[in-house]
Design a protein around this motif. Sequence first.
Motif, PDB file in Angstrom:
ATOM      1  N   ASP A   1      -9.988   4.580  -1.352  1.00  0.00           N
ATOM      2  CA  ASP A   1      -9.725   3.320  -2.042  1.00  0.00           C
ATOM      3  C   ASP A   1      -8.937   2.378  -1.123  1.00  0.00           C
ATOM      4  OD1 ASP A   1      -8.902   1.214  -3.652  1.00  0.00           O
ATOM      5  OD2 ASP A   1      -8.301   2.501  -5.318  1.00  0.00           O
ATOM      6  N   PRO A   2      -9.544   1.285  -0.685  1.00  0.00           N
ATOM      7  CA  PRO A   2      -8.849   0.364   0.217  1.00  0.00           C
ATOM      8  C   PRO A   2      -7.656  -0.333  -0.424  1.00  0.00           C
ATOM      9  CG  PRO A   2     -10.970  -0.541  -0.434  1.00  0.00           C
ATOM     10  CD  PRO A   2     -10.895   0.862  -0.984  1.00  0.00           C
ATOM     11  N   ARG A   3      -7.496  -0.238  -1.739  1.00  0.00           N
ATOM     12  CA  ARG A   3      -6.314  -0.800  -2.397  1.00  0.00           C
ATOM     13  C   ARG A   3      -5.125   0.151  -2.287  1.00  0.00           C
ATOM     14  NH1 ARG A   3      -8.921  -1.470  -8.012  1.00  0.00           N
ATOM     15  NH2 ARG A   3      -9.689   0.494  -7.204  1.00  0.00           N
ATOM     16  N   GLN A   4      -5.399   1.420  -1.906  1.00  0.00           N
ATOM     17  CA  GLN A   4      -4.341   2.420  -1.802  1.00  0.00           C
ATOM     18  C   GLN A   4      -4.042   2.816  -0.357  1.00  0.00           C
ATOM     19  OE1 GLN A   4      -4.979   5.762  -4.459  1.00  0.00           O
ATOM     20  NE2 GLN A   4      -6.031   4.449  -5.919  1.00  0.00           N
ATOM     21  N   VAL A   5      -5.068   2.746   0.493  1.00  0.00           N
ATOM     22  CA  VAL A   5      -4.913   3.123   1.902  1.00  0.00           C
ATOM     23  C   VAL A   5      -5.390   1.967   2.767  1.00  0.00           C
ATOM     24  CG1 VAL A   5      -5.553   4.758   3.709  1.00  0.00           C
ATOM     25  CG2 VAL A   5      -5.302   5.558   1.350  1.00  0.00           C
ATOM     26  N   HIS A   6      -4.487   1.461   3.604  1.00  0.00           N
ATOM     27  CA  HIS A   6      -4.832   0.366   4.510  1.00  0.00           C
ATOM     28  C   HIS A   6      -4.914   0.896   5.942  1.00  0.00           C
ATOM     29  CE1 HIS A   6      -4.982  -3.518   6.409  1.00  0.00           C
ATOM     30  NE2 HIS A   6      -4.038  -3.110   7.223  1.00  0.00           N
ATOM     31  N   TRP A   7      -6.063   0.693   6.589  1.00  0.00           N
ATOM     32  CA  TRP A   7      -6.259   1.061   7.998  1.00  0.00           C
ATOM     33  C   TRP A   7      -6.187  -0.225   8.804  1.00  0.00           C
ATOM     34  CZ3 TRP A   7      -7.323   6.169   9.500  1.00  0.00           C
ATOM     35  CH2 TRP A   7      -7.574   7.063   8.461  1.00  0.00           C
ATOM     36  N   ASP A   8      -5.314  -0.285   9.832  1.00  0.00           N
ATOM     37  CA  ASP A   8      -5.254  -1.468  10.684  1.00  0.00           C
ATOM     38  C   ASP A   8      -6.560  -1.663  11.441  1.00  0.00           C
ATOM     39  OD1 ASP A   8      -2.762  -2.284   9.908  1.00  0.00           O
ATOM     40  OD2 ASP A   8      -1.759  -1.761  11.768  1.00  0.00           O
ATOM     41  N   ASP A   9      -7.207  -0.562  11.794  1.00  0.00           N
ATOM     42  CA  ASP A   9      -8.496  -0.616  12.478  1.00  0.00           C
ATOM     43  C   ASP A   9      -9.121   0.779  12.464  1.00  0.00           C
ATOM     44  OD1 ASP A   9      -7.024   0.854  14.317  1.00  0.00           O
ATOM     45  OD2 ASP A   9      -7.238  -0.563  15.944  1.00  0.00           O
ATOM     46  N   ARG A  10     -10.376   0.877  12.754  1.00  0.00           N
ATOM     47  CA  ARG A  10     -11.109   2.124  12.957  1.00  0.00           C
ATOM     48  C   ARG A  10     -10.818   3.197  11.898  1.00  0.00           C
ATOM     49  NH1 ARG A  10     -11.010   2.580  19.502  1.00  0.00           N
ATOM     50  NH2 ARG A  10     -12.607   4.117  19.119  1.00  0.00           N
ATOM     51  N   PRO A  11     -11.142   2.917  10.637  1.00  0.00           N
ATOM     52  CA  PRO A  11     -10.876   3.877   9.569  1.00  0.00           C
ATOM     53  C   PRO A  11     -11.446   5.265   9.865  1.00  0.00           C
ATOM     54  CG  PRO A  11     -11.705   1.831   8.656  1.00  0.00           C
ATOM     55  CD  PRO A  11     -11.830   1.727  10.151  1.00  0.00           C
ATOM     56  N   TRP A  12     -10.651   6.259   9.556  1.00  0.00           N
ATOM     57  CA  TRP A  12     -11.002   7.669   9.672  1.00  0.00           C
ATOM     58  C   TRP A  12     -11.252   8.129  11.096  1.00  0.00           C
ATOM     59  CZ3 TRP A  12      -9.676  10.695   5.907  1.00  0.00           C
ATOM     60  CH2 TRP A  12      -9.590  10.177   4.625  1.00  0.00           C
ATOM     61  N   GLU A  13     -10.861   7.345  12.090  1.00  0.00           N
ATOM     62  CA  GLU A  13     -11.026   7.764  13.490  1.00  0.00           C
ATOM     63  C   GLU A  13      -9.684   8.145  14.083  1.00  0.00           C
ATOM     64  OE1 GLU A  13     -13.335   5.375  16.183  1.00  0.00           O
ATOM     65  OE2 GLU A  13     -14.390   4.447  14.503  1.00  0.00           O
ATOM     66  N   TRP A  14      -9.726   9.197  14.896  1.00  0.00           N
ATOM     67  CA  TRP A  14      -8.566   9.613  15.676  1.00  0.00           C
ATOM     68  C   TRP A  14      -9.013   9.712  17.114  1.00  0.00           C
ATOM     69  CZ3 TRP A  14      -7.858  10.060  10.646  1.00  0.00           C
ATOM     70  CH2 TRP A  14      -6.556  10.131  10.142  1.00  0.00           C
TER      71      TRP A  14
ATOM     72  N   TYR B   1       0.821  -1.200   0.000  1.00  0.00           N
ATOM     73  CA  TYR B   1       0.000   0.000   0.000  1.00  0.00           C
ATOM     74  C   TYR B   1       0.861   1.259   0.000  1.00  0.00           C
ATOM     75  CZ  TYR B   1      -3.624  -3.200   1.663  1.00  0.00           C
ATOM     76  OH  TYR B   1      -4.509  -4.239   1.798  1.00  0.00           O
ATOM     77  N   PRO B   2       0.455   2.294  -0.714  1.00  0.00           N
ATOM     78  CA  PRO B   2       1.158   3.570  -0.608  1.00  0.00           C
ATOM     79  C   PRO B   2       1.035   4.172   0.796  1.00  0.00           C
ATOM     80  CG  PRO B   2      -0.216   3.536  -2.577  1.00  0.00           C
ATOM     81  CD  PRO B   2      -0.555   2.310  -1.761  1.00  0.00           C
ATOM     82  N   VAL B   3      -0.123   3.930   1.446  1.00  0.00           N
ATOM     83  CA  VAL B   3      -0.388   4.490   2.771  1.00  0.00           C
ATOM     84  C   VAL B   3      -0.944   3.401   3.680  1.00  0.00           C
ATOM     85  CG1 VAL B   3      -1.744   6.200   4.066  1.00  0.00           C
ATOM     86  CG2 VAL B   3      -0.889   6.772   1.785  1.00  0.00           C
ATOM     87  N   GLU B   4      -0.375   3.288   4.876  1.00  0.00           N
ATOM     88  CA  GLU B   4      -0.889   2.374   5.899  1.00  0.00           C
ATOM     89  C   GLU B   4      -1.056   3.158   7.192  1.00  0.00           C
ATOM     90  OE1 GLU B   4       0.710  -1.637   6.194  1.00  0.00           O
ATOM     91  OE2 GLU B   4       2.083  -1.084   4.581  1.00  0.00           O
TER      92      GLU B   4
END
Length: 79
Positions: free
Chosen positions: A58-71, A12-15
């Motif tokens: 796009d989940p093929r470009q950005v991988h979230w280990d958990d809780r996408p878009w949460e801080w 992934y470009p971003v994890e």
Amino acid sequence: MRHSTKATSQDYPVEVAPYDTDSRYRRVHLKGVGWVPLEREEFEPRVHQEFPWLNLDDPRQVHWDDRPWEWPPWHPGEA
């Protein structure tokens, strides 16, 4: 601060590392740059600085280990 450095099955470009309630940051791995701590407000501009073409949804470009878009919650004045 703990963060994931495990390799994923896709390059992934971003994890984004796991959500950590002890910090206002999420650790973000930018391919070619390394791991950086980013606040919610810094995430999009920093990612697009490195990858202007990237689609953050796009989940093929950005991988979230958990809780996408949460801080984790943070309020000005907190350390």
